[in-house]
Scaffold this motif. Structure first.
Motif, PDB file in Angstrom:
ATOM      1  N   GLY A  46     -13.257 -11.153   5.738  1.00 30.82           N
ATOM      2  CA  GLY A  46     -12.181 -10.167   5.652  1.00 30.82           C
ATOM      3  C   GLY A  46     -11.518 -10.164   4.289  1.00 30.82           C
ATOM      4  O   GLY A  46     -11.213  -9.101   3.728  1.00 30.82           O
ATOM      5  N   LEU A  47     -11.282 -11.361   3.720  1.00 34.49           N
ATOM      6  CA  LEU A  47     -10.678 -11.458   2.394  1.00 34.49           C
ATOM      7  C   LEU A  47     -11.590 -10.851   1.333  1.00 34.49           C
ATOM      8  O   LEU A  47     -11.136 -10.106   0.444  1.00 34.49           O
ATOM      9  N   SER A  48     -12.884 -11.143   1.432  1.00 35.90           N
ATOM     10  CA  SER A  48     -13.842 -10.598   0.459  1.00 35.90           C
ATOM     11  C   SER A  48     -13.899  -9.077   0.526  1.00 35.90           C
ATOM     12  O   SER A  48     -13.936  -8.392  -0.502  1.00 35.90           O
ATOM     13  N   GLU A  49     -13.889  -8.548   1.735  1.00 35.27           N
ATOM     14  CA  GLU A  49     -13.943  -7.098   1.914  1.00 35.27           C
ATOM     15  C   GLU A  49     -12.673  -6.439   1.363  1.00 35.27           C
ATOM     16  O   GLU A  49     -12.730  -5.372   0.724  1.00 35.27           O
ATOM     17  N   CYS A  50     -11.523  -7.086   1.605  1.00 30.29           N
ATOM     18  CA  CYS A  50     -10.254  -6.567   1.091  1.00 30.29           C
ATOM     19  C   CYS A  50     -10.263  -6.534  -0.439  1.00 30.29           C
ATOM     20  O   CYS A  50      -9.822  -5.561  -1.064  1.00 30.29           O
ATOM     21  N   ARG A  51     -10.756  -7.611  -1.042  1.00 31.94           N
ATOM     22  CA  ARG A  51     -10.805  -7.676  -2.507  1.00 31.94           C
ATOM     23  C   ARG A  51     -11.778  -6.658  -3.082  1.00 31.94           C
ATOM     24  O   ARG A  51     -11.551  -6.096  -4.161  1.00 31.94           O
ATOM     25  N   ARG A  52     -12.867  -6.424  -2.354  1.00 35.14           N
ATOM     26  CA  ARG A  52     -13.833  -5.419  -2.828  1.00 35.14           C
ATOM     27  C   ARG A  52     -13.190  -4.034  -2.842  1.00 35.14           C
ATOM     28  O   ARG A  52     -13.324  -3.275  -3.814  1.00 35.14           O
ATOM     29  N   LYS A  53     -12.467  -3.718  -1.743  1.00 36.52           N
ATOM     30  CA  LYS A  53     -11.809  -2.406  -1.676  1.00 36.52           C
ATOM     31  C   LYS A  53     -10.714  -2.291  -2.741  1.00 36.52           C
ATOM     32  O   LYS A  53     -10.527  -1.226  -3.343  1.00 36.52           O
TER      33      LYS A  53
END
Length: 378
Positions: free
Chosen positions: A54-61
Protein backbone atom coordinates in the motif's frame (compact mmCIF):
# COMPACT_ATOMS: atom_id res chain seq x y z
CA UNK A 1 22.76 -25.11 42.84
CA UNK A 2 19.23 -24.13 41.89
CA UNK A 3 17.95 -24.79 38.40
CA UNK A 4 18.56 -21.94 35.99
CA UNK A 5 15.40 -21.58 33.92
CA UNK A 6 16.70 -18.47 32.18
CA UNK A 7 15.68 -19.24 28.61
CA UNK A 8 12.91 -18.88 26.15
CA UNK A 9 11.10 -16.34 28.27
CA UNK A 10 8.63 -14.49 26.06
CA UNK A 11 9.03 -17.36 23.61
CA UNK A 12 6.16 -19.39 22.26
CA UNK A 13 6.49 -23.18 22.24
CA UNK A 14 4.03 -25.61 20.74
CA UNK A 15 2.20 -27.83 23.15
CA UNK A 16 -1.03 -29.61 23.31
CA UNK A 17 -3.81 -30.15 25.43
CA UNK A 18 -4.41 -32.74 26.86
CA UNK A 19 -6.79 -35.53 26.40
CA UNK A 20 -4.09 -37.63 24.54
CA UNK A 21 -3.08 -41.21 25.28
CA UNK A 22 0.34 -41.33 26.97
CA UNK A 23 1.75 -43.67 24.29
CA UNK A 24 0.94 -41.30 21.48
CA UNK A 25 3.79 -39.56 19.68
CA UNK A 26 4.82 -36.69 21.98
CA UNK A 27 4.78 -33.98 19.25
CA UNK A 28 1.03 -34.50 19.18
CA UNK A 29 1.00 -32.80 22.58
CA UNK A 30 2.52 -29.71 20.97
CA UNK A 31 1.04 -29.72 17.46
CA UNK A 32 -2.06 -27.56 17.83
CA UNK A 33 -0.28 -24.62 19.44
CA UNK A 34 2.50 -24.81 16.90
CA UNK A 35 -0.03 -24.78 14.06
CA UNK A 36 -1.88 -21.85 15.60
CA UNK A 37 1.39 -19.97 16.00
CA UNK A 38 2.41 -20.62 12.39
CA UNK A 39 -0.97 -19.34 11.20
CA UNK A 40 -0.60 -16.19 13.31
CA UNK A 41 2.90 -15.63 11.91
CA UNK A 42 1.65 -16.06 8.34
CA UNK A 43 -1.25 -13.68 8.97
CA UNK A 44 1.09 -11.10 10.53
CA UNK A 45 3.54 -11.46 7.66
CA UNK A 46 0.75 -10.94 5.12
CA UNK A 47 -0.33 -7.83 7.00
CA UNK A 48 3.20 -6.44 6.65
CA UNK A 49 3.31 -7.26 2.95
CA UNK A 50 -0.03 -5.52 2.41
CA UNK A 51 1.15 -2.41 4.27
CA UNK A 52 4.38 -2.19 2.29
CA UNK A 53 2.46 -2.75 -0.92
CA UNK A 54 0.00 0.00 0.00
CA UNK A 55 2.83 2.42 0.84
CA UNK A 56 4.61 1.65 -2.44
CA UNK A 57 1.44 2.16 -4.44
CA UNK A 58 0.75 5.46 -2.66
CA UNK A 59 4.27 6.70 -3.40
CA UNK A 60 3.96 5.66 -7.03
CA UNK A 61 0.74 7.66 -7.41
CA UNK A 62 2.31 10.62 -5.61
CA UNK A 63 5.30 10.54 -7.97
CA UNK A 64 2.96 10.49 -10.98
CA UNK A 65 1.02 13.45 -9.54
CA UNK A 66 4.18 15.46 -8.91
CA UNK A 67 5.37 14.71 -12.44
CA UNK A 68 2.05 15.95 -13.80
CA UNK A 69 2.37 19.18 -11.74
CA UNK A 70 5.74 19.90 -13.34
CA UNK A 71 4.26 19.46 -16.80
CA UNK A 72 1.28 21.73 -16.04
CA UNK A 73 3.54 24.39 -14.51
CA UNK A 74 5.38 24.77 -17.83
CA UNK A 75 2.15 25.23 -19.76
CA UNK A 76 0.64 28.78 -19.99
CA UNK A 77 -2.86 27.91 -21.15
CA UNK A 78 -5.90 28.71 -19.05
CA UNK A 79 -7.01 25.08 -19.05
CA UNK A 80 -3.58 24.03 -17.74
CA UNK A 81 -3.80 26.53 -14.89
CA UNK A 82 -7.25 25.22 -13.90
CA UNK A 83 -5.99 21.64 -14.06
CA UNK A 84 -2.88 22.56 -12.05
CA UNK A 85 -5.02 23.72 -9.14
CA UNK A 86 -6.86 20.39 -9.07
CA UNK A 87 -3.66 18.33 -9.31
CA UNK A 88 -1.99 20.31 -6.52
CA UNK A 89 -4.98 19.61 -4.28
CA UNK A 90 -4.63 15.94 -5.20
CA UNK A 91 -0.90 16.07 -4.37
CA UNK A 92 -1.70 17.43 -0.93
CA UNK A 93 -4.15 14.59 -0.38
CA UNK A 94 -1.62 12.01 -1.60
CA UNK A 95 1.05 13.30 0.80
CA UNK A 96 -1.37 12.92 3.69
CA UNK A 97 -2.11 9.35 2.60
CA UNK A 98 1.65 8.69 2.38
CA UNK A 99 2.12 9.83 5.98
CA UNK A 100 -0.75 7.55 7.07
CA UNK A 101 0.83 4.59 5.31
CA UNK A 102 4.24 5.36 6.83
CA UNK A 103 2.67 5.53 10.29
CA UNK A 104 0.99 2.14 9.78
CA UNK A 105 4.22 0.58 8.56
CA UNK A 106 6.07 2.05 11.54
CA UNK A 107 3.49 0.64 13.95
CA UNK A 108 3.82 -2.73 12.26
CA UNK A 109 7.61 -2.71 12.58
CA UNK A 110 7.41 -1.83 16.28
CA UNK A 111 4.86 -4.57 16.84
CA UNK A 112 7.13 -7.00 14.99
CA UNK A 113 10.04 -6.23 17.35
CA UNK A 114 7.84 -6.91 20.38
CA UNK A 115 6.62 -10.27 19.11
CA UNK A 116 7.79 -13.27 21.21
CA UNK A 117 10.50 -15.50 19.82
CA UNK A 118 9.83 -19.13 19.09
CA UNK A 119 11.73 -22.10 17.73
CA UNK A 120 10.76 -21.04 14.19
CA UNK A 121 12.40 -17.61 14.54
CA UNK A 122 15.12 -17.72 17.20
CA UNK A 123 17.66 -19.51 14.94
CA UNK A 124 18.56 -19.45 11.30
CA UNK A 125 20.25 -22.10 9.19
CA UNK A 126 23.96 -21.70 8.92
CA UNK A 127 24.91 -20.16 12.25
CA UNK A 128 26.23 -23.57 13.25
CA UNK A 129 26.84 -26.76 11.41
CA UNK A 130 26.70 -30.34 12.62
CA UNK A 131 26.82 -33.25 10.23
CA UNK A 132 24.98 -36.43 11.20
CA UNK A 133 24.09 -39.18 8.80
CA UNK A 134 20.32 -39.22 8.56
CA UNK A 135 18.21 -41.67 6.62
CA UNK A 136 15.44 -40.22 4.44
CA UNK A 137 12.27 -39.88 6.49
CA UNK A 138 9.43 -42.27 5.76
CA UNK A 139 5.96 -42.14 7.25
CA UNK A 140 5.63 -44.69 10.07
CA UNK A 141 2.40 -46.49 10.90
CA UNK A 142 1.01 -46.35 14.43
CA UNK A 143 1.99 -50.00 14.92
CA UNK A 144 5.56 -49.28 13.82
CA UNK A 145 5.78 -46.27 16.15
CA UNK A 146 4.49 -48.30 19.07
CA UNK A 147 6.93 -51.13 18.41
CA UNK A 148 9.81 -48.68 17.98
CA UNK A 149 8.93 -47.02 21.28
CA UNK A 150 8.68 -50.37 23.06
CA UNK A 151 12.02 -51.61 21.72
CA UNK A 152 13.77 -48.35 22.60
CA UNK A 153 12.42 -48.29 26.14
CA UNK A 154 13.34 -51.91 26.77
CA UNK A 155 16.91 -51.10 25.78
CA UNK A 156 17.42 -47.68 27.37
CA UNK A 157 14.82 -47.37 30.15
CA UNK A 158 17.44 -47.09 32.91
CA UNK A 159 19.32 -44.33 31.06
CA UNK A 160 16.12 -42.37 30.35
CA UNK A 161 15.13 -42.49 34.01
CA UNK A 162 18.59 -41.25 34.99
CA UNK A 163 18.26 -38.29 32.64
CA UNK A 164 14.79 -37.56 34.03
CA UNK A 165 16.26 -37.16 37.52
CA UNK A 166 19.01 -34.69 36.59
CA UNK A 167 18.62 -31.07 37.69
CA UNK A 168 21.60 -28.98 36.57
CA UNK A 169 21.98 -27.80 32.95
CA UNK A 170 25.63 -28.88 32.82
CA UNK A 171 24.80 -32.35 34.09
CA UNK A 172 22.02 -32.77 31.53
CA UNK A 173 24.26 -31.60 28.68
CA UNK A 174 27.14 -33.88 29.71
CA UNK A 175 24.82 -36.88 30.07
CA UNK A 176 23.36 -36.34 26.61
CA UNK A 177 26.87 -35.89 25.22
CA UNK A 178 27.74 -39.29 26.66
CA UNK A 179 24.41 -40.80 25.57
CA UNK A 180 23.43 -38.97 22.34
CA UNK A 181 21.02 -41.77 21.36
CA UNK A 182 18.66 -40.45 24.06
CA UNK A 183 18.06 -37.24 22.12
CA UNK A 184 14.94 -38.45 20.32
CA UNK A 185 11.16 -38.52 20.48
CA UNK A 186 11.11 -41.92 22.17
CA UNK A 187 12.82 -40.42 25.21
CA UNK A 188 10.31 -37.55 25.30
CA UNK A 189 7.44 -40.05 24.98
CA UNK A 190 8.70 -42.11 27.90
CA UNK A 191 9.25 -39.03 30.08
CA UNK A 192 5.63 -37.93 29.50
CA UNK A 193 4.36 -41.36 30.56
CA UNK A 194 6.74 -41.35 33.52
CA UNK A 195 5.35 -37.99 34.68
CA UNK A 196 1.77 -39.28 34.60
CA UNK A 197 2.71 -42.48 36.42
CA UNK A 198 4.46 -40.51 39.18
CA UNK A 199 1.47 -38.19 39.57
CA UNK A 200 -0.90 -41.17 39.81
CA UNK A 201 1.36 -42.59 42.54
CA UNK A 202 1.17 -39.17 44.28
CA UNK A 203 4.93 -38.65 43.95
CA UNK A 204 4.40 -34.99 43.12
CA UNK A 205 7.95 -33.72 43.68
CA UNK A 206 9.45 -36.39 41.43
CA UNK A 207 6.82 -35.66 38.78
CA UNK A 208 7.78 -31.99 38.74
CA UNK A 209 11.46 -32.87 38.34
CA UNK A 210 10.84 -35.24 35.43
CA UNK A 211 8.44 -32.70 33.90
CA UNK A 212 11.31 -30.20 33.78
CA UNK A 213 13.47 -32.66 31.85
CA UNK A 214 10.55 -33.48 29.56
CA UNK A 215 10.25 -29.84 28.51
CA UNK A 216 14.02 -29.67 28.04
CA UNK A 217 13.89 -32.61 25.65
CA UNK A 218 10.89 -31.18 23.82
CA UNK A 219 12.65 -27.84 23.33
CA UNK A 220 15.61 -29.65 21.80
CA UNK A 221 13.33 -31.60 19.43
CA UNK A 222 11.49 -28.45 18.36
CA UNK A 223 14.76 -26.61 17.82
CA UNK A 224 15.96 -29.49 15.64
CA UNK A 225 12.78 -29.28 13.57
CA UNK A 226 13.18 -25.56 13.03
CA UNK A 227 16.80 -26.03 11.93
CA UNK A 228 15.93 -29.18 9.94
CA UNK A 229 18.76 -31.13 11.53
CA UNK A 230 19.08 -34.28 13.58
CA UNK A 231 18.34 -33.51 17.27
CA UNK A 232 21.68 -35.05 18.21
CA UNK A 233 23.36 -32.31 16.23
CA UNK A 234 21.79 -29.32 17.97
CA UNK A 235 21.24 -30.13 21.65
CA UNK A 236 24.48 -28.31 22.56
CA UNK A 237 23.09 -25.18 20.92
CA UNK A 238 20.01 -25.47 23.13
CA UNK A 239 22.06 -25.61 26.33
CA UNK A 240 24.30 -22.78 25.14
CA UNK A 241 21.23 -20.59 24.69
CA UNK A 242 19.40 -21.60 27.84
CA UNK A 243 22.39 -21.05 30.13
CA UNK A 244 22.96 -17.51 28.85
CA UNK A 245 19.33 -16.36 28.59
CA UNK A 246 17.93 -13.44 30.59
CA UNK A 247 15.15 -13.24 33.16
CA UNK A 248 12.39 -12.92 30.56
CA UNK A 249 13.34 -16.24 28.99
CA UNK A 250 13.40 -17.87 32.42
CA UNK A 251 9.83 -16.77 33.10
CA UNK A 252 8.64 -18.07 29.72
CA UNK A 253 10.29 -21.43 30.32
CA UNK A 254 8.61 -21.64 33.71
CA UNK A 255 5.24 -20.85 32.11
CA UNK A 256 5.67 -23.72 29.66
CA UNK A 257 6.75 -26.03 32.46
CA UNK A 258 3.75 -25.12 34.63
CA UNK A 259 1.39 -25.60 31.70
CA UNK A 260 2.79 -29.07 31.07
CA UNK A 261 2.52 -30.04 34.75
CA UNK A 262 -1.13 -28.99 34.76
CA UNK A 263 -1.81 -31.26 31.79
CA UNK A 264 -0.05 -34.11 33.57
CA UNK A 265 -2.20 -33.60 36.67
CA UNK A 266 -5.33 -33.58 34.53
CA UNK A 267 -4.27 -36.74 32.72
CA UNK A 268 -3.46 -38.49 36.00
CA UNK A 269 -6.86 -37.54 37.40
CA UNK A 270 -8.59 -39.05 34.36
CA UNK A 271 -6.57 -42.24 34.73
CA UNK A 272 -7.42 -42.54 38.44
CA UNK A 273 -11.12 -41.99 37.79
CA UNK A 274 -11.06 -44.60 35.03
CA UNK A 275 -9.33 -47.10 37.32
CA UNK A 276 -11.93 -46.50 40.03
CA UNK A 277 -14.78 -47.07 37.59
CA UNK A 278 -13.16 -50.28 36.37
CA UNK A 279 -12.73 -51.46 39.96
CA UNK A 280 -16.34 -50.68 40.81
CA UNK A 281 -17.54 -52.51 37.70
CA UNK A 282 -15.33 -55.48 38.55
CA UNK A 283 -16.79 -55.61 42.06
CA UNK A 284 -20.29 -55.34 40.65
CA UNK A 285 -19.62 -58.21 38.27
CA UNK A 286 -18.47 -60.37 41.19
CA UNK A 287 -21.83 -60.04 42.94
CA UNK A 288 -24.02 -60.67 39.91
CA UNK A 289 -26.42 -63.57 40.21
CA UNK A 290 -26.59 -66.68 37.98
CA UNK A 291 -28.79 -64.80 35.52
CA UNK A 292 -26.41 -61.86 35.29
CA UNK A 293 -28.51 -59.44 37.38
CA UNK A 294 -27.27 -57.30 40.25
CA UNK A 295 -29.02 -58.37 43.49
CA UNK A 296 -28.88 -54.82 44.87
CA UNK A 297 -30.56 -53.38 41.79
CA UNK A 298 -33.18 -56.13 41.76
CA UNK A 299 -33.91 -55.69 45.48
CA UNK A 300 -34.40 -51.94 45.05
CA UNK A 301 -36.84 -52.58 42.18
CA UNK A 302 -39.08 -54.88 44.24
CA UNK A 303 -42.33 -53.71 45.86
CA UNK A 304 -41.89 -52.63 49.46
CA UNK A 305 -43.84 -55.68 50.73
CA UNK A 306 -41.42 -58.07 48.97
CA UNK A 307 -38.39 -56.13 50.21
CA UNK A 308 -39.64 -56.57 53.77
CA UNK A 309 -39.87 -60.35 53.22
CA UNK A 310 -36.22 -60.52 52.20
CA UNK A 311 -35.21 -58.18 55.04
CA UNK A 312 -36.82 -60.45 57.61
CA UNK A 313 -36.00 -63.66 55.69
CA UNK A 314 -39.63 -64.67 56.18
CA UNK A 315 -40.70 -67.21 53.55
CA UNK A 316 -44.24 -67.45 54.87
CA UNK A 317 -44.63 -63.70 54.53
CA UNK A 318 -43.26 -63.92 50.98
CA UNK A 319 -45.85 -66.58 50.12
CA UNK A 320 -48.63 -64.37 51.38
CA UNK A 321 -47.37 -61.33 49.47
CA UNK A 322 -47.07 -63.25 46.20
CA UNK A 323 -50.52 -64.82 46.63
CA UNK A 324 -52.03 -61.34 46.62
CA UNK A 325 -50.17 -60.21 43.45
CA UNK A 326 -51.08 -60.60 39.81
CA UNK A 327 -49.58 -63.96 38.70
CA UNK A 328 -47.74 -62.45 35.73
CA UNK A 329 -46.21 -59.66 37.83
CA UNK A 330 -45.33 -62.04 40.64
CA UNK A 331 -43.64 -64.48 38.25
CA UNK A 332 -41.58 -61.65 36.69
CA UNK A 333 -40.41 -60.50 40.13
CA UNK A 334 -39.50 -64.00 41.23
CA UNK A 335 -37.59 -64.69 38.01
CA UNK A 336 -35.50 -61.56 38.55
CA UNK A 337 -34.90 -62.60 42.16
CA UNK A 338 -33.62 -65.98 40.96
CA UNK A 339 -31.44 -64.44 38.20
CA UNK A 340 -29.86 -62.10 40.73
CA UNK A 341 -29.34 -64.75 43.41
CA UNK A 342 -31.74 -63.18 45.90
CA UNK A 343 -33.85 -66.33 45.71
CA UNK A 344 -32.23 -69.74 45.29
CA UNK A 345 -34.81 -72.40 44.39
CA UNK A 346 -34.04 -75.98 45.49
CA UNK A 347 -30.93 -74.78 47.31
CA UNK A 348 -29.09 -77.45 49.31
CA UNK A 349 -28.81 -77.06 53.05
CA UNK A 350 -26.02 -78.12 55.32
CA UNK A 351 -27.29 -81.72 55.39
CA UNK A 352 -26.98 -81.99 51.60
CA UNK A 353 -30.72 -82.33 51.03
CA UNK A 354 -32.45 -80.00 48.62
CA UNK A 355 -34.35 -77.35 50.48
CA UNK A 356 -36.84 -77.32 47.68
CA UNK A 357 -38.10 -80.62 49.06
CA UNK A 358 -38.76 -78.86 52.38
CA UNK A 359 -41.49 -76.60 51.12
CA UNK A 360 -41.73 -74.65 54.33
CA UNK A 361 -38.08 -73.58 53.95
CA UNK A 362 -37.41 -72.98 50.24
CA UNK A 363 -40.58 -73.15 48.13
CA UNK A 364 -40.30 -72.22 44.46
CA UNK A 365 -42.62 -69.76 42.76
CA UNK A 366 -44.56 -72.63 41.19
CA UNK A 367 -44.97 -74.26 44.59
CA UNK A 368 -46.25 -71.02 46.08
CA UNK A 369 -48.73 -70.67 43.23
CA UNK A 370 -49.83 -74.27 43.70
CA UNK A 371 -50.52 -73.64 47.36
CA UNK A 372 -52.44 -70.49 46.40
CA UNK A 373 -54.67 -72.44 43.99
CA UNK A 374 -55.25 -75.23 46.51
CA UNK A 375 -56.31 -72.67 49.10
CA UNK A 376 -58.87 -71.26 46.67
CA UNK A 377 -60.37 -74.68 46.01
CA UNK A 378 -60.87 -75.26 49.68
Amino acid sequence: MTIDYSVWDHIEVSDDEDDIHPNIDTPSLFRWRHQARVERMEEFQKKGEDLNKGLSECRRKLADTQKKIKELTISTSEDAKAELSKVQAEEKKMKKEERDWERKVGDYQREEKKMPWNVDTLSKDGFSKSIVNVKPETEETEEEKEQKHKTFVEKYEKEIKHFGMLRRWDDSQKYLSDHPHLVCEETANYLVIMCIDLEVEEKHALMEQVAHQTIVMQFILELAKSLKVDPRGCFRQFFAKIKTADQQYQEAFNDELESFKERVRGRAKIRIEKAMKEYEEEERQKRLGPGGLDPVEVYESLPTEMQKCFDEKDIQMLQEVISKMDPTVAKAHMKRCIDSGLWVPNAKGDDGEEKGEEKDDEPTYEEIQHEKEEAKKE
